[in-house]
Scaffold this motif. Structure first.
Motif, PDB file in Angstrom:
ATOM      1  N   GLY A 188      10.559   6.890  14.746  1.00  0.00           N
ATOM      2  CA  GLY A 188      11.150   5.718  13.517  1.00  0.00           C
ATOM      3  C   GLY A 188       9.707   4.692  13.954  1.00  0.00           C
ATOM      4  N   ILE A 189       8.989   4.184  13.055  1.00  0.00           N
ATOM      5  CA  ILE A 189       8.565   2.913  12.332  1.00  0.00           C
ATOM      6  C   ILE A 189       8.491   2.304  11.628  1.00  0.00           C
ATOM      7  CG2 ILE A 189       6.778   4.346  14.423  1.00  0.00           C
ATOM      8  CD1 ILE A 189       5.056   4.437  11.581  1.00  0.00           C
ATOM      9  N   PRO A 190       8.311   0.764  11.953  1.00  0.00           N
ATOM     10  CA  PRO A 190       8.782  -0.191  10.489  1.00  0.00           C
ATOM     11  C   PRO A 190       7.514   0.257   9.074  1.00  0.00           C
ATOM     12  CG  PRO A 190       8.142  -1.490  12.294  1.00  0.00           C
ATOM     13  CD  PRO A 190       7.765   0.177  13.096  1.00  0.00           C
ATOM     14  N   GLY A 191       8.685   0.570   8.445  1.00  0.00           N
ATOM     15  CA  GLY A 191       7.255   0.854   7.045  1.00  0.00           C
ATOM     16  C   GLY A 191       6.281  -1.238   6.793  1.00  0.00           C
ATOM     17  N   LEU A 192       5.219  -0.963   6.236  1.00  0.00           N
ATOM     18  CA  LEU A 192       3.910  -1.510   5.937  1.00  0.00           C
ATOM     19  C   LEU A 192       3.995  -2.558   4.390  1.00  0.00           C
ATOM     20  CD1 LEU A 192       1.591  -0.067   7.771  1.00  0.00           C
ATOM     21  CD2 LEU A 192       2.685  -1.968   8.928  1.00  0.00           C
ATOM     22  N   CYS A 193       3.097  -3.314   4.812  1.00  0.00           N
ATOM     23  CA  CYS A 193       3.497  -4.039   3.356  1.00  0.00           C
ATOM     24  C   CYS A 193       2.549  -3.997   3.299  1.00  0.00           C
ATOM     25  CB  CYS A 193       3.738  -5.591   3.468  1.00  0.00           C
ATOM     26  SG  CYS A 193       5.780  -6.289   3.628  1.00  0.00           S
ATOM     27  N   ASN A 194       2.088  -3.478   1.421  1.00  0.00           N
ATOM     28  CA  ASN A 194       0.479  -3.209   0.926  1.00  0.00           C
ATOM     29  C   ASN A 194       0.451  -4.657   0.373  1.00  0.00           C
ATOM     30  OD1 ASN A 194      -1.085  -2.509  -1.308  1.00  0.00           O
ATOM     31  ND2 ASN A 194      -0.840  -0.729  -1.560  1.00  0.00           N
ATOM     32  N   VAL A 195      -0.351  -5.641   1.113  1.00  0.00           N
ATOM     33  CA  VAL A 195      -0.807  -6.765   0.442  1.00  0.00           C
ATOM     34  C   VAL A 195      -0.990  -7.234  -1.240  1.00  0.00           C
ATOM     35  CG1 VAL A 195       0.047  -7.662   2.284  1.00  0.00           C
ATOM     36  CG2 VAL A 195      -2.748  -7.386   1.580  1.00  0.00           C
ATOM     37  N   HIS A 196      -2.261  -6.379  -1.899  1.00  0.00           N
ATOM     38  CA  HIS A 196      -2.666  -5.762  -2.925  1.00  0.00           C
ATOM     39  C   HIS A 196      -3.361  -5.065  -3.088  1.00  0.00           C
ATOM     40  CE1 HIS A 196      -5.870  -8.314  -5.165  1.00  0.00           C
ATOM     41  NE2 HIS A 196      -7.078  -7.241  -4.771  1.00  0.00           N
ATOM     42  N   SER A 197      -2.361  -4.795  -4.062  1.00  0.00           N
ATOM     43  CA  SER A 197      -2.670  -3.673  -5.562  1.00  0.00           C
ATOM     44  C   SER A 197      -3.124  -4.616  -7.077  1.00  0.00           C
ATOM     45  CB  SER A 197      -1.228  -2.903  -5.276  1.00  0.00           C
ATOM     46  OG  SER A 197      -1.484  -1.969  -7.048  1.00  0.00           O
ATOM     47  N   HIS A 198      -3.745  -3.444  -7.560  1.00  0.00           N
ATOM     48  CA  HIS A 198      -3.755  -3.609  -9.290  1.00  0.00           C
ATOM     49  C   HIS A 198      -3.745  -1.755  -9.526  1.00  0.00           C
ATOM     50  CE1 HIS A 198      -5.912  -6.690  -8.347  1.00  0.00           C
ATOM     51  NE2 HIS A 198      -6.719  -6.157  -7.923  1.00  0.00           N
ATOM     52  N   SER A 208      14.536  -5.733   6.109  1.00  0.00           N
ATOM     53  CA  SER A 208      15.178  -4.702   4.901  1.00  0.00           C
ATOM     54  C   SER A 208      14.981  -4.012   5.813  1.00  0.00           C
ATOM     55  CB  SER A 208      14.164  -5.178   3.778  1.00  0.00           C
ATOM     56  OG  SER A 208      14.210  -4.589   2.592  1.00  0.00           O
ATOM     57  N   ALA A 209      15.897  -3.214   5.297  1.00  0.00           N
ATOM     58  CA  ALA A 209      15.877  -1.166   5.705  1.00  0.00           C
ATOM     59  C   ALA A 209      14.712  -1.131   5.523  1.00  0.00           C
ATOM     60  CB  ALA A 209      16.918  -0.837   5.860  1.00  0.00           C
ATOM     61  N   ASP A 210      13.863  -1.146   5.846  1.00  0.00           N
ATOM     62  CA  ASP A 210      12.537  -0.041   5.333  1.00  0.00           C
ATOM     63  C   ASP A 210      12.263   0.295   6.985  1.00  0.00           C
ATOM     64  OD1 ASP A 210      12.920  -1.647   3.563  1.00  0.00           O
ATOM     65  OD2 ASP A 210      11.312  -3.062   3.433  1.00  0.00           O
ATOM     66  N   ILE A 211      12.074   1.649   6.082  1.00  0.00           N
ATOM     67  CA  ILE A 211      11.874   1.977   7.377  1.00  0.00           C
ATOM     68  C   ILE A 211      10.853   3.309   7.392  1.00  0.00           C
ATOM     69  CG2 ILE A 211      12.776   3.835  10.077  1.00  0.00           C
ATOM     70  CD1 ILE A 211      15.386   1.525   9.514  1.00  0.00           C
ATOM     71  N   GLU A 254       4.851   7.226   0.084  1.00  0.00           N
ATOM     72  CA  GLU A 254       4.666   8.298   1.081  1.00  0.00           C
ATOM     73  C   GLU A 254       3.501   8.186   1.452  1.00  0.00           C
ATOM     74  OE1 GLU A 254       5.461  11.514  -3.181  1.00  0.00           O
ATOM     75  OE2 GLU A 254       3.384  11.371  -2.629  1.00  0.00           O
ATOM     76  N   GLY A 255       2.911   7.237   1.754  1.00  0.00           N
ATOM     77  CA  GLY A 255       2.412   7.095   2.304  1.00  0.00           C
ATOM     78  C   GLY A 255       2.044   5.822   3.488  1.00  0.00           C
ATOM     79  N   GLY A 256       3.587   5.286   3.312  1.00  0.00           N
ATOM     80  CA  GLY A 256       4.123   4.465   4.619  1.00  0.00           C
ATOM     81  C   GLY A 256       4.509   2.829   3.748  1.00  0.00           C
ATOM     82  N   TYR A 257       3.845   3.138   3.116  1.00  0.00           N
ATOM     83  CA  TYR A 257       4.319   1.680   2.217  1.00  0.00           C
ATOM     84  C   TYR A 257       5.980   1.095   1.569  1.00  0.00           C
ATOM     85  CZ  TYR A 257      -0.904   0.082   2.823  1.00  0.00           C
ATOM     86  OH  TYR A 257      -2.383  -0.345   3.235  1.00  0.00           O
ATOM     87  N   THR A 258       6.230   0.326   2.261  1.00  0.00           N
ATOM     88  CA  THR A 258       7.009   0.479   1.485  1.00  0.00           C
ATOM     89  C   THR A 258       7.677  -1.226   0.698  1.00  0.00           C
ATOM     90  OG1 THR A 258       7.823  -1.008   3.532  1.00  0.00           O
ATOM     91  CG2 THR A 258       8.499   1.430   3.506  1.00  0.00           C
ATOM     92  N   ARG A 259       6.983  -2.061   0.650  1.00  0.00           N
ATOM     93  CA  ARG A 259       6.621  -2.605  -0.518  1.00  0.00           C
ATOM     94  C   ARG A 259       5.249  -3.054  -1.133  1.00  0.00           C
ATOM     95  NH1 ARG A 259       9.643  -8.301  -1.577  1.00  0.00           N
ATOM     96  NH2 ARG A 259      11.319  -7.446  -1.038  1.00  0.00           N
ATOM     97  N   VAL A 260       4.789  -3.762  -1.991  1.00  0.00           N
ATOM     98  CA  VAL A 260       3.497  -3.796  -2.092  1.00  0.00           C
ATOM     99  C   VAL A 260       3.482  -5.417  -2.556  1.00  0.00           C
ATOM    100  CG1 VAL A 260       4.320  -2.722  -4.614  1.00  0.00           C
ATOM    101  CG2 VAL A 260       1.578  -2.993  -3.861  1.00  0.00           C
ATOM    102  N   GLY A 261       2.127  -6.065  -3.149  1.00  0.00           N
ATOM    103  CA  GLY A 261       1.799  -7.542  -3.820  1.00  0.00           C
ATOM    104  C   GLY A 261       0.752  -7.403  -4.885  1.00  0.00           C
ATOM    105  N   GLU A 262       1.569  -6.767  -6.298  1.00  0.00           N
ATOM    106  CA  GLU A 262       1.195  -6.326  -7.277  1.00  0.00           C
ATOM    107  C   GLU A 262       0.739  -7.431  -8.339  1.00  0.00           C
ATOM    108  OE1 GLU A 262      -0.502  -4.178  -9.759  1.00  0.00           O
ATOM    109  OE2 GLU A 262       0.447  -3.260  -8.054  1.00  0.00           O
TER     110      GLU A 262
END
Length: 449
Positions: A46-56, A380-383, A110-118
């Motif tokens: 188990g590893i933490p989910g990561l934040c995607n800080v920049h998406s269009h 948050s339970a983002d795993i 699917e790629g390990g990001y659990t939150r996105v900054g849109e």
């Protein structure tokens, strides 16, 4: 209450064996070292989910469509790519944006990001007029988040000009544009769309698109929460900034905008040593998107000096040409190896490169999107669970798991992903991937016909 049990898990204190994680209401309630109970759902790593800080998100639909040469090498660059992007987005209706963004968000999970900054700047209809609901397009981003389960930090973009000095916008930018009053209405309507742990920040697009006076007004509209801005992505942008104000973009921001820990400067590719050190000292996050930056020929961020100065980074998928947390982390390190002609450039002495990259992106990404990251009570339970059956992870332990996932994992290394306690990815695929992909295919068939 639901409980996950891992043979090994990466916690804020480091790797721990035999870890029980209880979750309630989408939040981690307890983390303890213990043997599994019969009702526990068992996994290996188990590893933490990561934040995607920049998406269009909408740009996922044009991935691969700009990979052909123009009339000359010197003319084939970010600015020519931007014209392709303008032509693509002119075809998009709200339903299209929702369908395309949902695919991007599912692939992020699917790629390990659990939150996105849109970084959401597509506000207007194809003629440039506001929809009857000013947050029509923002609602489609929220709907895509709801459909996929990804965490969302919505970043409505203010965009008013084509270049420094408040120059008039160009026709291709008509779907982005706001004035301050219109943006205030958009911001208010967008914030009302959000539920759960979704957040709203602001995104002055860049110093090309926002004047200093407008930037001050935007900050007054949103005195708390994330502030994201494109900065110094291209050398042409830096040169235009110097010609207008006598200062480089990041230099100007550090001197005039009270940049602090709630800011994320996206790209920040072209920095002097003084800017690098100043950005690190500010507490802001550098939002690095190295896969997109390589695709666009932007340049290489000075990560070695920046991290050595205590700077914080997050990773983003930006144009969504290729979506995966490991891809972005690997590209950061490889860019430094190419620039400095060495290996393990970002690792601390006698430490793992993958662990340094992962820890930096975990902490910086969470800061940039206004949340607490990591497998810890109250977060948050983002795993994410990694698969021990994947050949690249065979007989790996501890930090070698991260090194192998990031640098050699390929597809299939991620098994399951939980977001706010709900399992959204099983066996490496999003639970709704079939329906999401079918809608996307139908949308693209119409747009590109």
């Amino acid at each position: 209450m639901k409980t996950l049990w891992f043979e090994t898990a990466l916690l804020p204190t480091g790797w721990m064996e035999r870890v029980r994680v209880t979750m309630a209401g989408g939040v981690i309630a307890t983390v303890a070292q213990a043997d599994p109970k019969p009702s526990d759902e068992r996994h290996a790593i188990g590893i933490p989910g990561l934040c995607n800080v920049h998406s269009h998100g909408f740009q996922r639909g044009m991935a691969g469509l700009s990979e052909h040469r123009g009339t000359g090498r010197a003319d084939d660059n970010f600015w020519s790519w931007r014209e392709v992007m303008y032509r693509f987005l002119d075809r998009l209706a709200p339903d299209d944006v929702e369908a395309i963004t949902a695919l991007a968000f599912a692939e992020m999970l699917e790629g390990g990001y659990t939150r996105v900054g849109e970084f959401h700047y597509l506000h207007n209809d194809p003629d440039g007029a506001r929809y009857a609901d000013p947050a029509e397009m923002a609602a489609r981003i929220v709907a895509a988040s709801d459909a996929t389960g990804i965490g969302l930090t919505l970043l409505p973009v203010f965009y008013a000009h084509s270049d420094f000095g408040g120059l008039p916008p160009k026709p291709g930018q008509r779907r982005f544009l706001s004035d301050l009053d219109g943006f205030a209405a958009l911001l208010d309507a967008s914030a009302k769309l959000l539920g759960g742990d979704a957040l709203c920040g602001i995104a002055p697009h860049s110093l090309r698109a926002v004047t200093g006076e407008e930037l001050a007004a935007l900050l007054a509209m949103s005195p708390a929460g994330p502030v994201h801005i494109h900065a110094a992505e291209q050398t042409g942008e830096v040169e235009a900034s110097i010609a207008f104000s006598g200062a480089r973009p990041v230099e100007w921001l550090l001197a005039n905008a009270d940049v602090d820990s709630r800011w994320c400067l996206v790209h920040a590719t072209h920095l002097t040593d003084a800017e690098t050190d100043g950005l690190a000292a500010s507490g802001a996050v550098a939002g690095l998107c190295p896969v997109t930056e390589a695709n666009l020929g932007d340049g290489i961020f000075p990560a070695m000096r920046y991290l050595a100065a205590g700077g914080r980074i997050g990773t983003g998928t930006d144009s969504n040409i290729l979506i995966g947390a490991a891809d972005e982390l690997r590209a950061i390190e490889y860019s430094q190896r190419l620039a400095h002609r060495g290996r393990n450039m970002l690792a601390e002495e006698r430490r793992s490169t993958g662990r340094r990259l992962f820890d930096s992106a975990l902490e910086g990404g969470a800061r940039a999107l206004g949340v607490v990251g990591g497998i810890r009570p109250g977060a948050s339970a983002d795993i994410v669970s990694l698969s021990t059956s994947h050949v690249s992870l065979a007989d790996r332990k501890g930090d070698a798991l991260l090194d192998s996932w990031i640098f050699s994992g390929r597809a299939g290394a991620i098994d399951c992903v939980w977001r706010a306690g709900r399992r959204q990815v099983v066996g490496g695929r999003h639970v709704a991937s079939g329906a999401i992909a079918a809608r996307y295919r139908k949308t693209l068939a119409r747009i590109l016909s």
